[in-house]
Motif scaffolding. Structure first.
Motif, short mmCIF file in Angstrom:
data_model
loop_
_atom_site.label_atom_id
_atom_site.label_comp_id
_atom_site.label_asym_id
_atom_site.label_seq_id
_atom_site.Cartn_x
_atom_site.Cartn_y
_atom_site.Cartn_z
N VAL A 137 -6.42 -13.11 17.25
CA VAL A 137 -4.77 -13.61 16.80
C VAL A 137 -4.31 -14.61 17.73
O VAL A 137 -3.95 -15.69 17.42
CB VAL A 137 -4.14 -12.39 16.50
N VAL A 138 -4.38 -14.12 19.05
CA VAL A 138 -3.97 -15.02 20.18
C VAL A 138 -4.79 -16.59 20.19
O VAL A 138 -4.29 -17.34 20.28
CB VAL A 138 -4.01 -14.20 21.59
N ARG A 139 -6.05 -16.46 20.00
CA ARG A 139 -7.06 -17.47 20.06
C ARG A 139 -6.57 -18.36 18.77
O ARG A 139 -6.81 -19.77 19.12
CB ARG A 139 -8.44 -17.15 19.99
N ALA A 140 -6.40 -17.81 17.58
CA ALA A 140 -6.09 -18.75 16.41
C ALA A 140 -4.78 -19.47 16.97
O ALA A 140 -4.89 -20.54 16.51
CB ALA A 140 -5.96 -17.81 15.33
N ILE A 141 -3.88 -18.85 17.32
CA ILE A 141 -2.51 -19.67 17.60
C ILE A 141 -2.82 -20.60 18.73
O ILE A 141 -2.49 -21.72 18.75
CB ILE A 141 -1.40 -18.54 18.15
N GLU A 142 -3.69 -20.32 19.68
CA GLU A 142 -4.05 -21.20 20.65
C GLU A 142 -4.72 -22.59 20.09
O GLU A 142 -4.47 -23.65 20.52
CB GLU A 142 -4.93 -20.60 21.78
N TYR A 143 -5.72 -22.28 19.49
CA TYR A 143 -6.54 -23.33 18.69
C TYR A 143 -5.38 -24.27 18.01
O TYR A 143 -5.63 -25.70 18.30
CB TYR A 143 -7.25 -23.02 17.75
N PHE A 144 -4.58 -23.92 17.22
CA PHE A 144 -3.54 -24.48 16.66
C PHE A 144 -2.80 -25.24 17.60
O PHE A 144 -2.32 -26.58 17.45
CB PHE A 144 -2.79 -23.89 15.71
N VAL A 145 -2.16 -24.57 18.56
CA VAL A 145 -1.18 -25.34 19.33
C VAL A 145 -1.80 -26.35 20.50
O VAL A 145 -1.23 -27.41 20.57
CB VAL A 145 -0.47 -24.18 20.59
N VAL A 146 -3.04 -26.02 20.87
CA VAL A 146 -3.71 -26.96 21.58
C VAL A 146 -3.81 -28.35 20.97
O VAL A 146 -3.47 -29.55 21.40
CB VAL A 146 -4.97 -26.34 22.52
N GLY A 147 -4.39 -28.26 19.76
CA GLY A 147 -4.68 -29.37 18.82
C GLY A 147 -3.46 -30.10 18.64
O GLY A 147 -3.35 -31.48 18.63
N SER A 148 -2.24 -29.32 18.47
CA SER A 148 -0.88 -30.00 18.09
C SER A 148 -0.55 -30.74 19.42
O SER A 148 0.22 -31.80 19.21
CB SER A 148 0.08 -28.99 17.67
N ALA A 149 -0.53 -30.13 20.49
CA ALA A 149 -0.12 -30.79 21.69
C ALA A 149 -0.86 -32.07 21.77
O ALA A 149 -0.22 -33.06 22.53
CB ALA A 149 -0.34 -29.72 22.89
#
Length: 201
Positions: A137-149
């Motif tokens: 779950v944490v990794r899924a959020i990270e994937y999205f956030v890094v791409g968005s950044a």
């Protein structure tokens, strides 16, 4: 005549200099010798503080983790904590996008960074997420956030911001629904087990 004063070389100065170097010149510029030159010393003198480039990268990770902070982990429910964490994470990484390739190429090793992840995991555990899914779950959020950044620095800021908000709310909503189904399934399984007749006669 008094000797000219020189600033003390510390691990903190090394890491902040490394971060500035990567911000200004890109990930390929990061090396022990280049950081030493920026500090006005010879490369070997840095080895009193760091073991090599891998430790520089880990130090950069620690700096960004510190900037993100642990305050979101104090929030409840987990959806609020995750949303706040995602916003902080994106803000910090958007300010230092050139660091991202370095971080993705090296495994996490520092105790401070691992502790920050553990705090996030604990928030999810309290919400009854299955233990096997907590890191994912944490990794899924990270994937999205890094791409968005990274998207934030290449696209129209207004559209990037709108896309982030739509994507984050959809992601958190989907995760919330996944947890709801898990809890319902666990409750039904428990109810079924309670209703079974006792074996033996």
């Amino acid at each position: 005549m008094a000797r000219p004063s020189t600033r003390l070389i510390t691990r903190e100065r090394i890491m902040t200099t490394a971060l500035r170097l990567v911000d200004d010149h890109g990930p390929e510029a990061l090396s022990v010798s280049r950081v030493a030159a920026e500090l006005g010393v010879k490369g070997p003198s840095l080895y009193n503080h760091i073991a090599g480039k891998a430790e520089l990268v880990e130090g950069l990770r620690e700096l960004l983790t510190e900037q993100i902070g642990t305050a979101p982990a104090e929030l409840r429910p987990w959806t609020v904590a995750a949303t706040r964490w995602a916003h902080r994470y994106r803000t910090v990484f958007a300010a230092h996008p050139r660091v991202v390739p370095l971080l993705t190429a090296e495994p996490i090793g520092s105790a401070a960074t691992l502790d920050a992840y553990e705090r996030a995991y604990e928030v999810l555990r309290e919400a009854s997420w299955p233990e096997g899914e907590v890191p994912a779950v944490v990794r899924a959020i990270e994937y999205f956030v890094v791409g968005s950044a990274l998207d934030l620095i290449t696209r129209d800021p207004e559209q990037a911001e709108l896309g982030f908000e739509i994507g984050l709310s959809s992601l958190i909503g989907g995760l919330e629904e996944r947890l709801r189904r898990h809890l319902e399934g666990a409750g039904e399984a428990a109810g079924g087990a309670a209703g079974e007749p006792a074996g033996g006669a």
